[in-house]
Design an enzyme around this catalytic site. Sequence first.
Site, PDB file in Angstrom:
ATOM      1  N   ASP A 109       0.847  -1.191   0.000  1.00  0.00           N
ATOM      2  CA  ASP A 109       0.000   0.000   0.000  1.00  0.00           C
ATOM      3  C   ASP A 109       0.883   1.242   0.000  1.00  0.00           C
ATOM      4  O   ASP A 109       1.860   1.329   0.748  1.00  0.00           O
ATOM      5  CB  ASP A 109      -0.883   0.028   1.244  1.00  0.00           C
ATOM      6  CG  ASP A 109      -2.358   0.072   0.909  1.00  0.00           C
ATOM      7  OD1 ASP A 109      -2.727   0.916   0.078  1.00  0.00           O
ATOM      8  OD2 ASP A 109      -3.130  -0.718   1.472  1.00  0.00           O
ATOM      9  N   ASP A 217      -3.273   4.450  -2.379  1.00  0.00           N
ATOM     10  CA  ASP A 217      -4.436   4.847  -1.595  1.00  0.00           C
ATOM     11  C   ASP A 217      -4.925   6.232  -2.017  1.00  0.00           C
ATOM     12  O   ASP A 217      -4.116   7.172  -2.134  1.00  0.00           O
ATOM     13  CB  ASP A 217      -4.046   4.851  -0.107  1.00  0.00           C
ATOM     14  CG  ASP A 217      -5.214   5.086   0.808  1.00  0.00           C
ATOM     15  OD1 ASP A 217      -6.083   4.205   0.897  1.00  0.00           O
ATOM     16  OD2 ASP A 217      -5.255   6.160   1.447  1.00  0.00           O
ATOM     17  N   GLU A 279      -6.471   3.475  -6.001  1.00  0.00           N
ATOM     18  CA  GLU A 279      -7.795   3.658  -5.392  1.00  0.00           C
ATOM     19  C   GLU A 279      -8.259   5.054  -5.759  1.00  0.00           C
ATOM     20  O   GLU A 279      -7.603   6.046  -5.402  1.00  0.00           O
ATOM     21  CB  GLU A 279      -7.725   3.493  -3.879  1.00  0.00           C
ATOM     22  CG  GLU A 279      -9.100   3.624  -3.221  1.00  0.00           C
ATOM     23  CD  GLU A 279      -9.029   3.819  -1.715  1.00  0.00           C
ATOM     24  OE1 GLU A 279      -9.955   3.377  -1.023  1.00  0.00           O
ATOM     25  OE2 GLU A 279      -8.058   4.443  -1.237  1.00  0.00           O
ATOM     26  N   HIS A 352     -10.696  -4.075   2.714  1.00  0.00           N
ATOM     27  CA  HIS A 352     -10.689  -3.683   4.131  1.00  0.00           C
ATOM     28  C   HIS A 352     -11.659  -2.550   4.438  1.00  0.00           C
ATOM     29  O   HIS A 352     -11.900  -2.260   5.620  1.00  0.00           O
ATOM     30  CB  HIS A 352      -9.269  -3.265   4.536  1.00  0.00           C
ATOM     31  CG  HIS A 352      -8.796  -2.044   3.804  1.00  0.00           C
ATOM     32  ND1 HIS A 352      -8.494  -2.049   2.463  1.00  0.00           N
ATOM     33  CD2 HIS A 352      -8.590  -0.771   4.217  1.00  0.00           C
ATOM     34  CE1 HIS A 352      -8.127  -0.838   2.088  1.00  0.00           C
ATOM     35  NE2 HIS A 352      -8.174  -0.043   3.128  1.00  0.00           N
ATOM     36  N   ASP A 353     -12.208  -1.912   3.406  1.00  0.00           N
ATOM     37  CA  ASP A 353     -13.144  -0.800   3.594  1.00  0.00           C
ATOM     38  C   ASP A 353     -14.590  -1.175   3.290  1.00  0.00           C
ATOM     39  O   ASP A 353     -15.472  -0.322   3.372  1.00  0.00           O
ATOM     40  CB  ASP A 353     -12.752   0.377   2.693  1.00  0.00           C
ATOM     41  CG  ASP A 353     -11.545   1.143   3.196  1.00  0.00           C
ATOM     42  OD1 ASP A 353     -11.284   1.107   4.414  1.00  0.00           O
ATOM     43  OD2 ASP A 353     -10.852   1.772   2.374  1.00  0.00           O
TER      44      ASP A 353
END
Length: 585
Positions: A109, A217, A279, A352-353
Amino acid sequence: MTEHSNPLLDPATAPWWTGAVVYQIYPRSFQDSDGDGIGDLRGVLRRVDHLAELGVDVVWFSPIYRSPQDDNGYDISDYQDVDPLFGTLEDLDAVVAALHERGIKVVMDLVVNHTSDEHPWFVESRSSRDSPKRDWYWWRPARPGTVPGEPGAEPTNWGSFFSGPTWSWDEKTGEYYLHLFSRKQPDLNWENPEVREAVYAMMRWWLDRGIDGFRMDVINLISKRVGPDGALADGPLTVGPYGDLGEATVNGPRLHEFLQEMHHAVFDGRRGGLLLVGETPGATVDDAKLFTDPSRQELDMIFTFEHVSLDHGPGGRFDVQGVDLLELKETMARWQTGLHEAGWNALYWENHDQPRSVSRFGDDGRYRRESATMLATVLHLHRGTPYIYQGEEIGMTNAHFSSFESYRDIESLRYVAQARALGHAGDEELLRGLAEGSRDNARTPVQWDASPQAGFTTGTPWIDVNPNHVDVNAETERADEASVFHHYRRLITLRHEDPVVRFGDFALLLPEDPDVYAFTRTLGDVTLVIAANFRGEPRTADLGTDLGGDLGGAAFVLGNYPDGAPLRTGPVTLRPYEAIVVRLA
């Protein structure tokens, strides 16, 4: 197959990742090795054979850098070290080596829209207005005519993604700093070339250590819309006193310039073996074409949020109202066809979100196995790179927590505080919203076995284990050839072995059917037909009109019921949450 110019769909020019499957590890919840209740890298080392058996090609690690853990690691205080919670750089090297030995690449990430407020860059930036790093972050004075530090004095009216204002007052230097997320996550100022070069140097350092790429991210927030005088504009009011920050922060005017500069500064000369995924909240199909067209040298693929926002009511992720299958099919098909001539899709239901997909789009009770495997079949048979989130491959469900004390996620807790302050909801309604929409649903520990803490830890886990781990766990799944786990293995093998899955054209069937999701993938004279029932009762699908024939002479390829599916002339009846893949030749 239709003629097109997309080099990603040409077997002679397509990069390796067009045939890959990625597995996301959220390290805090994956496997604990030392009994402190928090997953760590040595725990990952214990489970690499699980990943190899599953058959994935890439592992993506959520942040493991040094961090105060305000947002579970997405607030980084040192980009070039591992947080002691997770181990050491040497532990990471051992994990990377073990995965590489099994032919699995490693993606990290990359969180560079913001840092932690404890990062040395920000500590220096806030030390004085004359600091050499003052302009590395977004500092602004109070709004004219207001009392600095008082509500309403913030430079703009923007509401944070984590509730409350996006600006925090710094008493020492007498200015506000910008944070689109938590107050402990100040935004970097990408307008400053020194910031960009510091980021690029860090990225090159990781690649030199053997990392195979980055998941970037909220990367489309790095360019803000700044007026000629450096001003940032208010947004339209949305929740309470706060305005929408989207116009000023999403897909800003220099975004593509920054991404292309990053590409040349970091990846030139070593691009072939790497994977770059962004993302990009708020991105459209047209945006995705720009991000992922190989000729532009920006990103390989992006995560769209459209399909995982369809079940959100006016209150956002905590106002879950169920998904309309017609809307879901239309959205997925639009992304498939929209990136046909240029670009590539990243395919996912979970991360994870996001809440667990089987609880969200299927049935996590009676038909848990059937709906989990149906959803997997639909996703993996689309064109693009599938992403599996830890636990998804064993059909993990939402936690269904019944008390506020069980939740840990900063977004969830701040939502509750703001809703209470505004008088928008009572506790029963808030708990219902959290149970359906909280990010903590994806963050409960991976369920390895039926032991008291699901084999995750010998201590007290940082967040409660889902009680259903007694029945839903990896040990049980591996022992059952009809399980969710083995269905994922078969889907991954199909992608690796069948070029139609990788390169075939997409065409939606039965677009007006409210219950059945059906489509074709075609390469040359071979067509795969995929049909899936999204309901808990049998449904009949008449595919003949759209196909110009029926499935009577088709070859069965894959299904999610152990006895396969009878293929006969005429309409096809699908059992609850049944999915079939058949081949026409």
